[in-house]
Design a protein around this motif. Structure first.
Motif, mmCIF file in Angstrom:
data_model
loop_
_atom_site.group_PDB
_atom_site.id
_atom_site.type_symbol
_atom_site.label_atom_id
_atom_site.label_comp_id
_atom_site.label_asym_id
_atom_site.label_seq_id
_atom_site.Cartn_x
_atom_site.Cartn_y
_atom_site.Cartn_z
ATOM 1 N N ALA A 1 -5.740 5.966 5.215
ATOM 2 C CA ALA A 1 -5.454 6.170 3.789
ATOM 3 C C ALA A 1 -3.971 6.011 3.511
ATOM 4 C CB ALA A 1 -5.936 7.559 3.363
ATOM 5 N N MET A 2 -3.145 6.527 4.402
ATOM 6 C CA MET A 2 -1.704 6.412 4.221
ATOM 7 C C MET A 2 -1.256 4.956 4.320
ATOM 8 S SD MET A 2 1.380 8.284 6.260
ATOM 9 C CE MET A 2 1.183 9.737 5.239
ATOM 10 N N MET A 3 -1.778 4.241 5.313
ATOM 11 C CA MET A 3 -1.381 2.848 5.490
ATOM 12 C C MET A 3 -1.870 1.977 4.336
ATOM 13 S SD MET A 3 -1.890 2.410 9.625
ATOM 14 C CE MET A 3 -1.065 0.816 9.693
ATOM 15 N N ASP A 4 -3.089 2.247 3.845
ATOM 16 C CA ASP A 4 -3.602 1.496 2.696
ATOM 17 C C ASP A 4 -2.730 1.728 1.474
ATOM 18 O OD1 ASP A 4 -5.649 0.553 4.244
ATOM 19 O OD2 ASP A 4 -7.143 1.976 3.499
ATOM 20 N N SER A 5 -2.314 2.962 1.278
ATOM 21 C CA SER A 5 -1.454 3.298 0.136
ATOM 22 C C SER A 5 -0.120 2.585 0.248
ATOM 23 C CB SER A 5 -1.246 4.809 0.076
ATOM 24 O OG SER A 5 -0.324 5.150 -0.934
ATOM 25 N N GLU A 6 0.444 2.539 1.453
ATOM 26 C CA GLU A 6 1.729 1.872 1.649
ATOM 27 C C GLU A 6 1.609 0.365 1.468
ATOM 28 O OE1 GLU A 6 2.739 3.160 5.513
ATOM 29 O OE2 GLU A 6 3.572 5.089 4.860
ATOM 30 N N ASN A 7 0.478 -0.209 1.871
ATOM 31 C CA ASN A 7 0.296 -1.653 1.754
ATOM 32 C C ASN A 7 0.195 -2.097 0.295
ATOM 33 O OD1 ASN A 7 0.340 -2.016 4.524
ATOM 34 N ND2 ASN A 7 -1.883 -1.820 4.735
ATOM 35 N N LEU A 8 -0.249 -1.186 -0.568
ATOM 36 C CA LEU A 8 -0.352 -1.531 -1.987
ATOM 37 C C LEU A 8 1.013 -1.601 -2.659
ATOM 38 C CD1 LEU A 8 -3.420 0.647 -3.074
ATOM 39 C CD2 LEU A 8 -3.354 -1.836 -2.763
ATOM 40 N N LEU A 9 1.994 -0.926 -2.080
ATOM 41 C CA LEU A 9 3.324 -0.871 -2.692
ATOM 42 C C LEU A 9 4.085 -2.145 -2.374
ATOM 43 C CD1 LEU A 9 5.370 0.854 -4.246
ATOM 44 C CD2 LEU A 9 6.183 1.703 -2.031
ATOM 45 N N GLN A 10 4.552 -2.834 -3.413
ATOM 46 C CA GLN A 10 5.301 -4.069 -3.244
ATOM 47 C C GLN A 10 6.729 -3.847 -3.726
ATOM 48 O OE1 GLN A 10 3.333 -7.438 -4.899
ATOM 49 N NE2 GLN A 10 4.683 -8.943 -3.991
ATOM 50 N N GLN A 11 7.683 -4.000 -2.831
ATOM 51 C CA GLN A 11 9.084 -3.775 -3.174
ATOM 52 C C GLN A 11 9.781 -5.105 -3.433
ATOM 53 O OE1 GLN A 11 10.254 -0.828 -3.611
ATOM 54 N NE2 GLN A 11 9.357 0.651 -2.178
ATOM 55 N N ASN A 12 10.985 -5.008 -4.004
ATOM 56 C CA ASN A 12 11.822 -6.194 -4.212
ATOM 57 C C ASN A 12 12.442 -6.582 -2.872
ATOM 58 O OD1 ASN A 12 11.387 -6.032 -7.043
ATOM 59 N ND2 ASN A 12 12.995 -4.480 -7.211
ATOM 60 N N GLN A 13 11.773 -7.499 -2.171
ATOM 61 C CA GLN A 13 12.213 -7.841 -0.825
ATOM 62 C C GLN A 13 12.885 -9.210 -0.734
ATOM 63 O OE1 GLN A 13 12.074 -6.064 2.104
ATOM 64 N NE2 GLN A 13 11.533 -4.295 0.864
ATOM 65 N N PHE A 14 13.250 -9.780 -1.884
ATOM 66 C CA PHE A 14 13.826 -11.124 -1.840
ATOM 67 C C PHE A 14 15.224 -11.103 -1.237
ATOM 68 C CE2 PHE A 14 15.812 -9.359 -5.528
ATOM 69 C CZ PHE A 14 17.039 -9.976 -5.609
ATOM 70 N N LYS A 15 15.636 -12.281 -0.780
ATOM 71 C CA LYS A 15 17.029 -12.467 -0.389
ATOM 72 C C LYS A 15 17.587 -13.614 -1.235
ATOM 73 C CE LYS A 15 16.724 -10.796 4.345
ATOM 74 N NZ LYS A 15 16.968 -11.104 5.767
ATOM 75 N N PRO A 16 18.720 -13.401 -1.943
ATOM 76 C CA PRO A 16 19.287 -14.472 -2.769
ATOM 77 C C PRO A 16 19.555 -15.704 -1.930
ATOM 78 C CG PRO A 16 20.369 -12.376 -3.196
ATOM 79 C CD PRO A 16 19.503 -12.168 -2.010
#
Length: 875
Positions: free
Chosen positions: A682-697
């Motif tokens: 449940a914890m891993m599924d919850s974390e996988n749903l979270l999408q952060q700003n991971q771009f690199k200029p």
């Protein structure tokens, strides 16, 4: 806890922690420089909050890693200190029984009677010495057996090299006048003049019905030999720790390394403390001390277990080698276990990612603002963009160090659990092997009982003779309570006596079991047989081991003795004593232990899930280890992850050794809970749903002159973009007012500065599977022109800001016949992850979609509630 006083020395000795701390200090200097440059260049990016956030999180994680690194070492050496003293106390408990039983041997009292009468001859001496030899051949823990008269004269002893003929040791006088079941001393004695200290057990010798002392019996224990074996099992050759026993004056009585810590050295103890830092011979050591838990009320000679490890070697990083053979997927799962880690520790990677995500938003906005700021020339813009890139890149580096530190922290904790499982499995096997060694000795020694030999040699046994044998068996069984029953049978296998009255009904019956037949075939006093672990009428039809030996008289086998091990409570007690415990000596909740034989049958278990005799299937491979070998792994059982440690039996001393015909493969297994699978998933599924700003200029230096910058973002896994000139900024919002029509593509209304803007949910519009977070929703504010309305786009995360030439853009029709996305085209863009497809949206089309949705919502709202224009409903 690690105190500020200890911190510098500790950190210098923690290699990985020291490296991480140095890396973060270097990054902190970079942050300081970038902050100053950012202020001078006017990038519009404020890094003070980011610096503080990263600073706090790195401090927290480094402190946690330092504490867990310390805990790993303390856990290991504490277990060794506790086991070192408890194992030897268990062994010495058996010695207290030995001296009590052997001192009542009729052969000793008869010899002393003859000595007092002056009628002892050479044959008497040789027979008694031969008896002592037989005893030590079986109970090989003694280097000498000595019989003295009341004047301290040594009459018979096993060690011919001992020059002492008369002892003045006060132990002799004390034994003569003591009614204690045993006396125990550890010091120099003239009974063994060549040794600095000897561990001696003594008791007076009397007739059965008299308290008058005829003499004294002394058993001299192989203490150094015993401790060498204990330390060899506890401390591997590649380990730096030193195992010790301390007496009540805190002087060393046993040492695993006499060169580092010599015998007799006074040491600082750590009683009442988890650990101490102590100096010895110019070297700093981490040390622990543990009192014995005792065994069946016996507390031993007052010794304490003590382990020291040089500080410079106390925290050597062996975690990678420990976890090398573990399935990476299982390891990844247990490293997210709420059972092992607090919510704060589990949340550190997410917290670091969130900090970096917010920094990326600032950098993203900085790039957008640089595009709009006409006061900057091209050269200044390029410098600002490079600075913004460096700011974001430094954030990624900081996040990476934090994540690596956290991973080390997680792995350290899991490694401790795995090592503990292996260690306590070894303890469980060691306890079993040592215990059963005594059982093999007992059956062979009791087979030499003169009463048994003499009476069984008669052609027929009457009730009087059977009663005499029963009386001896009952006496033995009363002293040795590990047996449920003792049985003597004649040369035909017919039972003539039992020690337990519960089984008197079996007297006269013939034992047909293979072990009894095998016992009657034995020809040497050193030989014995052991039954299979199987049900027997001699143990209420429950499974157990029966140890048996032949009873011989004048070179003829006249019968046999079988000693029925009380396996249910005895094995259960052994396994319970081997259960892993917390710092406060409480059994770790949910842990359990088992003994399993080579046929995968459960011999004993502390868990009701594994019944005695049932087939073991959880991790059968661990039951196929070579004798003496250890192993561990992670197993999933009943929706729980466990660290499973195993150790295969290899015997003790000659028992199950190379010269022993008895070989029986038993494995001890320890299960230590690592977490519930459902909670972890449940914890891993919850974390996988979270999408952060991971771009690199990305660098735009090679872009074409007519290239236009596009601000990109993600909806789920889909990469979309708008011209950077159409973007006002990216923000995070929690105050979006929903519209009445929840099915609308409009997420709601948002106040932005001095205006209220509609927020478009592109996921609903396009059918993309994306569930926005409840907090900190990522919104991109768009305004395609000064006369066009502003609106917001609800997105998953921000992406790069690449420069794309017009001829690199393909119309969507070239890829799709129909599409439900308000887009103008698609472009192939090179990112740090390789080439990717970017869908370019049309701001005008988006405005049209918003207007259509707003009108539909207004009409529906008017029909249902009589309300006005939905776009006028402001939070």
């Amino acid at each position: 806890m690690m105190t500020a006083h200890h911190l510098p020395a500790m950190i210098q000795s923690m290699g990985s922690l020291h490296r991480y701390r140095e890396s973060l200090q270097q990054l902190q200097s970079t942050w300081d420089n970038l902050s100053l440059l950012s202020q001078l260049s006017g990038t519009g990016t404020d890094m003070s909050e980011t610096r503080q956030a990263f600073g706090k999180i790195t401090t927290d994680v480094l402190d946690s890693l330092a504490q867990e690194t310390l805990n790993k070492t303390i856990s290991a050496i504490t277990a060794k200190a506790q086991v070192a003293v408890d194992i030897v106390v268990r062994n010495l408990f058996e010695r207290t029984a030995d001296i009590g039983f052997l001192s009542t041997d009729d052969n000793l009292s008869n010899f002393l009677d003859k000595h007092i009468a002056g009628s002892v001859d050479e044959t008497d001496y040789l027979l008694l010495r031969e008896r002592f030899s037989e005893y030590v051949q079986k109970y090989s823990v003694y280097f000498n057996v000595i019989l003295l008269d009341a004047g301290g004269n040594i009459l018979v002893q096993l060690d011919d090299t001992n020059p002492t003929r008369q002892s003045h040791d006060p132990l002799i006088e004390e034994a003569l006048h003591s009614d204690a079941p045993y006396l125990e001393v550890f010091r120099h004695s003239d009974l063994s003049p060549g040794r600095d200290a000897s561990l001696i057990y003594a008791r007076k010798v009397c007739h059965d019905n008299s308290d008058t002392a005829l003499g004294v019996l002394c058993l001299c224990f192989k203490f150094e030999d015993e401790m060498d074996g204990i330390f060899k099992d506890l401390i591997r050759q590649d380990e730096w720790c030193v195992g010790l026993l301390l007496d009540e004056q805190n002087r060393v009585v046993a040492s695993s390394d006499h060169y580092q810590i010599p015998l007799g050295a006074p040491l600082e103890h750590a009683l009442g403390q988890d650990w101490i830092l102590t100096r010895f011979a110019g070297r700093l050591y981490l040390a622990v001390t543990r009192e014995t838990k005792g065994y069946q009320g016996y507390m031993g000679p007052g010794w304490r277990g003590h382990v020291m490890i040089p500080l410079e070697h106390a925290f050597e990083d062996n975690v990678a080698s420990i976890i090398a053979g573990i399935d990476p997927m299982l390891l990844k799962k247990v490293m997210r276990s709420p059972l092992l880690f607090s919510p704060t520790l589990l949340g550190i990677p997410k917290q670091a990612a969130t900090i970096q995500s917010k920094l990326n938003q600032s950098v993203w906005n900085g790039n957008i603002w640089q595009k709009r700021d006409a006061s900057h020339n091209a050269q200044q813009n390029n410098f600002s963009k490079m600075l913004l890139w460096e700011i974001s890149n430094t954030g990624f580096k900081t996040q990476s160090v934090v994540e690596k530190t956290v991973a080390d922290l997680y792995q350290t904790v899991v490694a401790v659990m795995l090592e503990n499982s292996r260690f306590f499995a070894s303890l469980a096997v060691d306890i079993m092997d040592r215990n059963l060694y005594e059982r093999a000795n007992d059956c062979r020694w009791w087979a030499l009982t003169a009463t048994f030999q003499r009476l069984l040699s008669q052609p027929e046994l009457g009730m009087q003779e059977m009663h005499a044998i029963t009386k001896v068996l009952a006496y033995i069984n009363q002293a040795y309570t590990v047996y449920s029953n003792l049985v003597v049978f004649d040369r035909h296998g017919r039972i003539v006596a039992v020690s337990n009255p519960t089984y008197e009904r079996l007297t006269g019956e013939t034992i047909t079991a293979d072990w009894a037949k095998a016992a009657l075939q034995l020809r040497r006093s050193q030989d014995y047989v052991v039954s299979d672990f199987e049900p027997t009428p001699l143990y209420d039809n429950q499974p157990t081991y029966i140890y048996a030996a032949a009873i011989r008289h004048q070179e003829q086998t006249v019968g046999g003795i079988g000693i029925v091990f009380d396996s249910a409570p005895q094995f259960s007690a052994m396994l319970s004593d081997a259960l892993p415990r917390s710092a406060d000596n409480e059994v770790i909740q949910g842990s359990f232990t088992l003994y399993v034989d080579e046929k995968l049958r459960v011999i004993s278990s502390t868990s009701q899930d594994f019944a005695v005799g049932s087939h073991f299937t959880v991790h059968p491979g661990l039951c196929k280890l070579a004798p003496g070998s250890t192993g561990f792994d992670i197993a999933l059982y009943h929706d729980n992850y466990y660290a499973v440690g195993a150790r295969a039996s290899s015997g003790y001393r000659e028992y199950k050794g190379a010269g022993d015909n008895y070989k029986h493969h038993v494995t001890a297994l320890i299960f230590i809970p690592l977490g519930k699978a459902a909670d972890i998933n449940a914890m891993m599924d919850s974390e996988n749903l979270l999408q952060q700003n991971q771009f690199k200029p990305v660098s735009n230096q090679a872009a074409a002159e007519d290239a236009e910058e596009y601000a990109t973002f993600y909806i789920g896994k889909h990469w979309l973009g708008l011209p950077a000139s159409h973007i006002v900024e990216a923000i995070q919002a929690n105050s979006i007012k929903p519209l009445p029509d929840t099915s609308s593509v409009l997420e709601g209304m948002l106040k932005h500065k001095d205006s209220v803007v509609p927020v478009l949910n592109l996921a609903r519009l396009t059918g993309i599977d994306f569930q926005p977070p409840e907090q900190d929703k990522q919104i991109v504010i768009v305004q395609a022109g000064p006369k066009l309305p502003k609106f917001g786009l609800l997105v998953s995360a921000l992406g790069e800001i690449p420069a794309i030439a017009p001829d690199a853009i393909e119309p969507l029709s070239a890829f799709f016949a129909t599409i439900n996305i308000p887009a103008e085209g698609i472009a192939k863009v090179m990112t740090d992850k390789g080439e990717n497809l970017l869908i370019l949206l049309s701001a005008v089309n988006l405005i049209t979609r918003i207007s259509e949705a707003a009108r539909q919502a207004s009409v529906q709202n008017a029909e249902t509630e009589g309300g006005g224009d939905v776009l006028e409903q402001v939070a």
